[in-house]
Design a protein around this motif. Structure first.
Motif, PDB file in Angstrom:
ATOM      1  N   GLY A 396     -11.681   4.596   9.165  1.00 26.26           N
ATOM      2  CA  GLY A 396     -12.936   5.262   9.590  1.00 26.26           C
ATOM      3  C   GLY A 396     -12.586   5.944  10.945  1.00 26.26           C
ATOM      4  O   GLY A 396     -13.771   6.550  11.497  1.00 26.26           O
ATOM      5  N   GLU A 397     -11.648   5.718  11.850  1.00 32.22           N
ATOM      6  CA  GLU A 397     -11.546   6.040  13.555  1.00 32.22           C
ATOM      7  C   GLU A 397     -10.855   7.235  13.343  1.00 32.22           C
ATOM      8  O   GLU A 397      -9.944   7.590  12.211  1.00 32.22           O
ATOM      9  CB  GLU A 397     -10.833   5.062  14.162  1.00 32.22           C
ATOM     10  N   PRO A 398     -11.036   8.091  14.281  1.00 35.27           N
ATOM     11  CA  PRO A 398     -10.243   9.518  14.306  1.00 35.27           C
ATOM     12  C   PRO A 398      -8.987   9.326  13.993  1.00 35.27           C
ATOM     13  O   PRO A 398      -8.321  10.333  13.432  1.00 35.27           O
ATOM     14  CB  PRO A 398     -10.747   9.945  15.597  1.00 35.27           C
ATOM     15  N   ASP A 399      -8.034   8.475  14.619  1.00 35.87           N
ATOM     16  CA  ASP A 399      -6.842   8.186  14.454  1.00 35.87           C
ATOM     17  C   ASP A 399      -6.346   7.324  13.325  1.00 35.87           C
ATOM     18  O   ASP A 399      -5.072   6.846  13.211  1.00 35.87           O
ATOM     19  CB  ASP A 399      -6.115   8.194  15.734  1.00 35.87           C
ATOM     20  N   GLY A 400      -7.331   6.761  12.671  1.00 34.37           N
ATOM     21  CA  GLY A 400      -6.972   5.913  11.650  1.00 34.37           C
ATOM     22  C   GLY A 400      -6.633   6.352  10.461  1.00 34.37           C
ATOM     23  O   GLY A 400      -6.447   7.760  10.179  1.00 34.37           O
ATOM     24  N   PRO A 401      -6.260   5.537   9.335  1.00 30.59           N
ATOM     25  CA  PRO A 401      -5.914   5.695   8.035  1.00 30.59           C
ATOM     26  C   PRO A 401      -6.995   6.713   7.283  1.00 30.59           C
ATOM     27  O   PRO A 401      -7.957   6.246   7.368  1.00 30.59           O
ATOM     28  CB  PRO A 401      -5.519   4.482   7.297  1.00 30.59           C
ATOM     29  N   ARG A 402      -6.341   7.499   6.557  1.00 31.28           N
ATOM     30  CA  ARG A 402      -7.376   8.270   5.652  1.00 31.28           C
ATOM     31  C   ARG A 402      -7.126   7.846   4.248  1.00 31.28           C
ATOM     32  O   ARG A 402      -8.007   7.957   3.259  1.00 31.28           O
ATOM     33  CB  ARG A 402      -7.239   9.792   5.881  1.00 31.28           C
ATOM     34  N   VAL A 403      -5.883   7.386   3.914  1.00 34.05           N
ATOM     35  CA  VAL A 403      -5.641   7.157   2.459  1.00 34.05           C
ATOM     36  C   VAL A 403      -4.795   5.760   2.744  1.00 34.05           C
ATOM     37  O   VAL A 403      -4.190   5.236   3.562  1.00 34.05           O
ATOM     38  CB  VAL A 403      -4.305   7.998   1.941  1.00 34.05           C
ATOM     39  N   LEU A 404      -5.227   4.695   1.855  1.00 31.26           N
ATOM     40  CA  LEU A 404      -4.694   3.452   1.774  1.00 31.26           C
ATOM     41  C   LEU A 404      -4.195   3.197   0.543  1.00 31.26           C
ATOM     42  O   LEU A 404      -4.906   3.213  -0.485  1.00 31.26           O
ATOM     43  CB  LEU A 404      -5.637   2.338   2.268  1.00 31.26           C
ATOM     44  N   PHE A 405      -2.828   2.385   0.456  1.00 29.64           N
ATOM     45  CA  PHE A 405      -2.378   1.937  -0.711  1.00 29.64           C
ATOM     46  C   PHE A 405      -2.655   0.377  -0.572  1.00 29.64           C
ATOM     47  O   PHE A 405      -2.198  -0.031   0.312  1.00 29.64           O
ATOM     48  CB  PHE A 405      -0.754   2.080  -0.819  1.00 29.64           C
TER      49      PHE A 405
END
Length: 704
Positions: A396-405
């Motif tokens: 949810g942060e600007p440089d955080g993960p957008r997809v997670l396995f």
């Protein structure tokens, strides 16, 4: 009928079992004689086969539709959804827009391949796993003291000959019941010492007159260990010859312990002076330099799951070194690994800073070696990622993960401050969960991939002793289920990975052996024919002719100069300490009938009948003060959230402390309350203690 010898799917004890399957699909299970369990099983092990028939078994991929519902899909549809999301996220925000969260229950082959999949097929540095919540503090302390982290650097059976065993923060009687038989000898000799704020079933083994139970204030284990070291030192019981030959740092450590005289320890921890002295005397008499048969210092999650857990384990190691225990037959230090493959799962690349063989991802030589095995340029291997709590919090942060396995984990229940984690997961563009049941995390996913259970797969596991074991398939998975090795192979191909991914466990083990060769956790000499022939292969096992290493450090430690490192530490307060609006300590842990997040054991009717709902254990005096009676629904509230459970009054817990098991979701989820503050060295969150207030509530509307 098909019959195979294999191992229980639950804890790192990896009890030996024999499984049979009839042509009609009926599966039977019985214990077998194996060194760790000696023919015994706990309730979870006896009922493990029942999970194979759970009615809500996942057998087809699920994808979330436009209405927000999970609906059945084909494998091609699921793969397409994943590949499109990965490409879109990385095109917009770079490789680290995709992250991976693994599990300590995956086989060695799957743990290895998941790390490779993240770094080669996805090109991301963002991988960590739920073992960060389990073994990381003990691993960090072991690595810096000994140069190597293997839970028990000796076979479990060695405990039987000891004159003393100090068990800090481990409730073996409920978490690993078959292991308790290995304490029978030390109990007969009156040498069992248990450190725990509760009089657990394990602490009760010290009575009557067969040991000592030290019952400290939660979060004060370091003070207790420093006090024991102080008494050993001033009593002239340190092994000076051993310290001069095999250890560095004793002078500074001894000076730090000098300030922890018994009366100070009692003021900080609540442990009476006479009990502390008695424990020190037992340990001293057991030590080899005093003519004893030997002693062991063992730590568990109760000591390790703190914001200063690495220091706690270091204090335990310092005590063991001062007594001259590690690196001697019949003595030593060890940590009691928890998850089924908690040892192997932390050796081959699931950790954010790690490559196979327990290599550091920042070591140039390690990077060159592993890249060569993988067939890629060293420059394309990503650097270190984020440890688990920070990884999940970055969503949810600007440089955080957008997809997670997510593979082999259920962080919606198992992560600290779990309500916040749930909210973070809903911020993802795509959440992919591979599981065999609809866990709480799977139910949040955008894509759910059905995978085999333990009895439906082949591979290897590594026990708490560092012994590599065969997991054998007794039945095939249901139609529609695909093995994770096949899934990662397929996705790597669709993502145009630069190399092919093996999907046969035999091939992957051979590749893992090459990748780990020369590393700290060296599996180069481990292969299936040797395991199938019954060889007891403990790593390191660097070549085919090597017999394995059941006992480490007998000649030297795994440091550059061969000496163990003593690190001076001091006691620190808990991160979230008691205060007027939260005057009670909450501690959490496991119970006999349940395991980890409960996603498996809560689906076994016999186990659920034993403990069907969450509870709050509290002392009768505290209950009287708060107007609480047995069975009342009580709410436990911290700065982060609340959880509810039935009051269970017991004189076995301190008056300033309550206990909740962490296996349950919903209103009874203890981890909605726990503290995500992390150890600065290990990244371990402080599950084991936080400040709370306790209130009695009406049952209506609590969900309990």
């Amino acid at each position: 009928m098909t019959t195979v010898d294999t191992h229980c799917p639950y804890c790192a004890l990896q009890c030996g079992i024999r499984m049979s399957a009839t042509t009609s699909g009926e599966v039977r299970l019985e214990p077998r004689d194996f060194p760790t369990n000696r023919g015994g099983l706990c309730q979870k092990g006896w009922t493990a086969a029942q999970l194979l028939r759970t009615p809500d078994r996942l057998t087809t991929p699920l994808v979330r539709d436009a209405d927000g519902e999970l609906v059945r899909a084909t494998w091609d549809e699921a793969y397409s959804r994943i590949v499109t999301a990965v490409r879109d996220a990385q095109r917009a925000a770079g490789p680290d827009a995709v992250a991976v969260f693994g599990g300590g229950g995956l086989t060695n082959e799957k743990a290895y391949t998941l790390g490779k999949f993240a770094r080669v097929a996805l090109g991301t540095s963002r991988i960590d796993y739920n073992g960060r919540f389990c073994m990381s503090s003990a691993a960090a302390a072991g690595n810096r003291a000994f140069g190597l982290d293997r839970g028990l650097p000796f076979p479990l059976t060695d405990l039987g000959g000891a004159d003393a065993v100090l068990l800090v923060g481990s409730n073996l009687s409920e978490t690993m019941p078959p292991a308790v038989q290995h304490l029978s000898g030390v109990r007969e000799r009156g040498g069992l010492i248990v450190v725990d704020p509760r009089r657990t079933a394990t602490a009760a083994l010290t009575e009557p007159d067969v040991g000592i139970h030290l019952q400290p204030v939660p979060g004060t284990d370091v003070a207790v260990l420093l006090g024991l070291l102080h008494l050993v030192s001033v009593g002239g019981a340190t092994d000076e010859d051993y310290l001069s030959r095999r250890v560095t740092g004793w002078e500074a450590v001894g000076a730090a312990a000098a300030g922890w005289w018994p009366e100070r320890v009692e003021r900080v921890s609540g442990v009476p002076v006479d009990e502390l002295r008695a424990a020190a005397e037992v340990l001293t008499a057991a030590s080899p330099q005093a003519g004893g048969a030997g002693g062991y210092v063992l730590t568990g999650r109760g000591a390790e799951q703190h914001a200063h857990g690495t220091d706690t384990v270091t204090a335990a190691i310092n005590l063991a070194l001062a007594l001259g225990l590690p690196g001697r037959r019949g003595s030593g230090y060890g940590c009691v690994t928890g998850q089924g493959n908690g040892q192997g799962g932390r050796e081959h690349g699931q950790k954010a800073d790690q490559l196979p063989g327990y290599r550091s991802i920042t070591d140039p030589a390690a990077r060159v070696h592993v890249a060569g095995v993988w067939g890629i340029p060293e420059s394309s291997v990503p650097g270190p990622g984020l440890p688990a709590v920070q990884l999940l919090d970055a969503i949810g942060e600007p440089d955080g993960p957008r997809v997670l396995f997510v593979h082999g984990a259920n962080p919606v229940v198992s992560a600290p401050d779990s309500a916040r984690v749930r909210r973070r997961l809903t911020d993802l563009e795509l959440l992919v969960v591979a599981d065999f049941v609809p866990s709480e995390t799977a139910l949040l996913a955008d894509v759910v991939l059905p995978v085999p259970q333990w009895a439906e797969e082949e591979g290897t596991m590594t026990s708490l002793e560092g012994r590599v074991l065969r997991r054998r398939r007794v039945v095939g998975p249901p139609d529609g289920v695909r093995d994770e090795l096949r899934i990662w192979h397929d996705l790597a191909r669709l993502l145009h990975a630069p190399v092919d991914f093996a999907h046969s466990p035999d091939e992957v083990l051979a590749e893992l052996a090459r990748a780990s060769g020369g590393g700290v956790a060296d599996y180069a000499g481990v292969d299936l024919p040797r395991l199938d022939a019954g060889e007891a292969l403990y790593w390191p096992c660097p070549e085919a002719a090597h017999p394995g290493t059941p006992r480490l450090f007998l000649e030297r430690f795994a440091t550059d100069d061969g000496r163990a490192r003593m690190i001076p530490i001091d006691a620190s307060p808990v991160d979230d300490d008691v205060r007027p609006d939260a005057p009670i300590y909450l501690i959490t842990g496991r119970i006999l009938q349940q395991y980890q997040s409960g996603a498996q054991t809560r689906r076994v009717a016999e186990l659920l009948r034993g403990e069907p709902r969450p509870f709050v254990q509290l002392h009768p005096a505290l209950a009287t003060t708060l107007g609480i009676e047995e069975g009342d629904t009580v709410r436990v509230t911290s700065r982060r959230g609340s959880a509810c459970g039935a009051a269970r009054l017991s004189g076995d817990i301190r008056r300033d402390t309550v206990f909740m098991p962490f296996h349950y979701p919903g209103a009874g989820a203890a981890n909605t309350v726990t503290n995500p503050a992390t150890d600065p060295i290990s990244g371990m969150p402080e599950f084991k203690v936080c400040a709370v207030r306790i209130t009695r509530v009406d049952t209506e509307g609590t969900g309990v």
